[in-house]
Design a protein around this motif. Structure first.
Motif, PDB file in Angstrom:
ATOM      1  N   VAL A   1      24.759 -31.865 -25.271  1.00  0.00           N
ATOM      2  CA  VAL A   1      25.183 -31.182 -26.092  1.00  0.00           C
ATOM      3  C   VAL A   1      25.187 -32.002 -27.674  1.00  0.00           C
ATOM      4  O   VAL A   1      25.551 -33.350 -27.623  1.00  0.00           O
ATOM      5  CB  VAL A   1      26.708 -30.591 -26.206  1.00  0.00           C
ATOM      6  CG1 VAL A   1      27.432 -29.784 -27.291  1.00  0.00           C
ATOM      7  CG2 VAL A   1      26.790 -29.829 -24.772  1.00  0.00           C
TER       8      VAL A   1
ATOM      9  N   MET B   1      32.795 -20.371 -22.965  1.00  0.00           N
ATOM     10  CA  MET B   1      32.769 -21.700 -23.694  1.00  0.00           C
ATOM     11  C   MET B   1      33.945 -22.356 -24.099  1.00  0.00           C
ATOM     12  O   MET B   1      33.949 -23.423 -24.115  1.00  0.00           O
ATOM     13  CB  MET B   1      31.825 -21.643 -24.723  1.00  0.00           C
ATOM     14  CG  MET B   1      29.969 -21.331 -24.228  1.00  0.00           C
ATOM     15  SD  MET B   1      29.176 -21.166 -25.480  1.00  0.00           S
ATOM     16  CE  MET B   1      28.817 -22.716 -26.098  1.00  0.00           C
TER      17      MET B   1
ATOM     18  N   TRP C   1      30.909 -31.513 -17.225  1.00  0.00           N
ATOM     19  CA  TRP C   1      32.002 -30.507 -17.063  1.00  0.00           C
ATOM     20  C   TRP C   1      32.839 -30.570 -15.944  1.00  0.00           C
ATOM     21  O   TRP C   1      32.503 -30.685 -14.802  1.00  0.00           O
ATOM     22  CB  TRP C   1      31.378 -29.264 -17.453  1.00  0.00           C
ATOM     23  CG  TRP C   1      30.511 -29.100 -18.797  1.00  0.00           C
ATOM     24  CD1 TRP C   1      29.168 -29.027 -19.034  1.00  0.00           C
ATOM     25  CD2 TRP C   1      30.980 -29.056 -20.267  1.00  0.00           C
ATOM     26  NE1 TRP C   1      28.778 -29.238 -20.304  1.00  0.00           N
ATOM     27  CE2 TRP C   1      29.836 -29.155 -21.031  1.00  0.00           C
ATOM     28  CE3 TRP C   1      32.431 -28.994 -20.576  1.00  0.00           C
ATOM     29  CZ2 TRP C   1      30.142 -29.098 -22.399  1.00  0.00           C
ATOM     30  CZ3 TRP C   1      32.523 -28.723 -22.005  1.00  0.00           C
ATOM     31  CH2 TRP C   1      31.551 -28.753 -23.027  1.00  0.00           C
TER      32      TRP C   1
ATOM     33  N   TYR D   1      34.219 -27.798 -26.821  1.00  0.00           N
ATOM     34  CA  TYR D   1      33.406 -27.298 -27.951  1.00  0.00           C
ATOM     35  C   TYR D   1      34.357 -27.238 -29.302  1.00  0.00           C
ATOM     36  O   TYR D   1      35.768 -26.605 -28.792  1.00  0.00           O
ATOM     37  CB  TYR D   1      33.034 -25.996 -27.714  1.00  0.00           C
ATOM     38  CG  TYR D   1      31.521 -26.031 -27.195  1.00  0.00           C
ATOM     39  CD1 TYR D   1      30.254 -26.569 -27.510  1.00  0.00           C
ATOM     40  CD2 TYR D   1      31.640 -25.835 -25.642  1.00  0.00           C
ATOM     41  CE1 TYR D   1      29.060 -26.779 -26.982  1.00  0.00           C
ATOM     42  CE2 TYR D   1      30.162 -25.865 -24.878  1.00  0.00           C
ATOM     43  CZ  TYR D   1      28.976 -26.384 -25.529  1.00  0.00           C
ATOM     44  OH  TYR D   1      27.949 -26.504 -25.109  1.00  0.00           O
ATOM     45  N   SER D   2      33.743 -27.713 -30.457  1.00  0.00           N
ATOM     46  CA  SER D   2      34.801 -27.352 -31.694  1.00  0.00           C
ATOM     47  C   SER D   2      35.301 -26.000 -31.929  1.00  0.00           C
ATOM     48  O   SER D   2      34.338 -24.945 -31.650  1.00  0.00           O
ATOM     49  CB  SER D   2      34.250 -28.209 -32.575  1.00  0.00           C
ATOM     50  OG  SER D   2      33.221 -27.358 -33.349  1.00  0.00           O
TER      51      SER D   2
ATOM     52  N   PHE E   1      32.552 -24.548 -34.074  1.00  0.00           N
ATOM     53  CA  PHE E   1      31.349 -24.135 -33.314  1.00  0.00           C
ATOM     54  C   PHE E   1      31.430 -22.775 -32.825  1.00  0.00           C
ATOM     55  O   PHE E   1      30.622 -21.889 -32.899  1.00  0.00           O
ATOM     56  CB  PHE E   1      30.768 -25.245 -32.583  1.00  0.00           C
ATOM     57  CG  PHE E   1      29.694 -24.771 -31.858  1.00  0.00           C
ATOM     58  CD1 PHE E   1      28.398 -24.552 -32.414  1.00  0.00           C
ATOM     59  CD2 PHE E   1      29.772 -24.631 -30.277  1.00  0.00           C
ATOM     60  CE1 PHE E   1      27.218 -24.275 -31.557  1.00  0.00           C
ATOM     61  CE2 PHE E   1      28.576 -24.251 -29.786  1.00  0.00           C
ATOM     62  CZ  PHE E   1      27.524 -23.925 -30.345  1.00  0.00           C
ATOM     63  N   LEU E   2      32.511 -22.721 -32.137  1.00  0.00           N
ATOM     64  CA  LEU E   2      32.814 -21.474 -31.276  1.00  0.00           C
ATOM     65  C   LEU E   2      32.849 -20.151 -32.182  1.00  0.00           C
ATOM     66  O   LEU E   2      32.377 -19.149 -31.799  1.00  0.00           O
ATOM     67  CB  LEU E   2      33.916 -21.708 -30.479  1.00  0.00           C
ATOM     68  CG  LEU E   2      33.682 -22.604 -29.147  1.00  0.00           C
ATOM     69  CD1 LEU E   2      35.284 -22.882 -28.606  1.00  0.00           C
ATOM     70  CD2 LEU E   2      32.829 -22.293 -28.160  1.00  0.00           C
TER      71      LEU E   2
ATOM     72  N   ASN F   1      29.086 -30.231 -32.566  1.00  0.00           N
ATOM     73  CA  ASN F   1      29.601 -29.012 -31.858  1.00  0.00           C
ATOM     74  C   ASN F   1      30.695 -29.369 -31.036  1.00  0.00           C
ATOM     75  O   ASN F   1      31.183 -28.412 -30.482  1.00  0.00           O
ATOM     76  CB  ASN F   1      28.252 -28.427 -31.080  1.00  0.00           C
ATOM     77  CG  ASN F   1      27.400 -28.101 -32.143  1.00  0.00           C
ATOM     78  OD1 ASN F   1      27.483 -27.733 -33.393  1.00  0.00           O
ATOM     79  ND2 ASN F   1      26.262 -27.680 -31.758  1.00  0.00           N
ATOM     80  N   LEU F   2      31.068 -30.564 -30.869  1.00  0.00           N
ATOM     81  CA  LEU F   2      32.015 -31.000 -30.088  1.00  0.00           C
ATOM     82  C   LEU F   2      33.344 -31.363 -30.776  1.00  0.00           C
ATOM     83  O   LEU F   2      33.459 -31.929 -31.831  1.00  0.00           O
ATOM     84  CB  LEU F   2      31.641 -32.289 -29.246  1.00  0.00           C
ATOM     85  CG  LEU F   2      30.416 -31.946 -28.190  1.00  0.00           C
ATOM     86  CD1 LEU F   2      30.079 -33.147 -27.434  1.00  0.00           C
ATOM     87  CD2 LEU F   2      30.942 -31.095 -27.395  1.00  0.00           C
TER      88      LEU F   2
END
Length: 84
Positions: free
Chosen positions: A66, A32, A56, A17-18, A21-22, A70-71
């Protein structure tokens, strides 16, 4: 906060996740943030968004699909590392 261009993703890319986004959902230090995975499929839904299927690592309990917005690709880049 700066907006960083979403990279072009391909099947086989290692992702997370970027950080942007986090931070937006208050999970910079949660489970996450530790998740890493491999893209196994990509499906574009018109011009609005693209979903990536993700396998994952370490049996992470994270969504299998996803939005690529957001990645981030794992590695030295501003979407993966917090450089702001």
């Amino acid at each position: 906060m700066r907006m960083y261009k979403v990279p072009n993703f391909a099947i086989g890319d290692r992702i997370a996740y970027s950080v942007q986004f986090l931070a937006s959902i208050g999970m910079k230090h949660g489970d996450m943030a530790q998740g890493r995975g491999i893209i196994t499929g990509i499906k574009s839904h018109g011009d609005t968004f693209t979903l990536a299927d993700i396998a994952w690592e370490k049996n992470a309990d994270l969504p299998e699909r996803v939005n690529v917005f957001n990645l981030a690709k794992v590695g030295p880049n501003p979407r993966f590392c917090n450089v702001d």
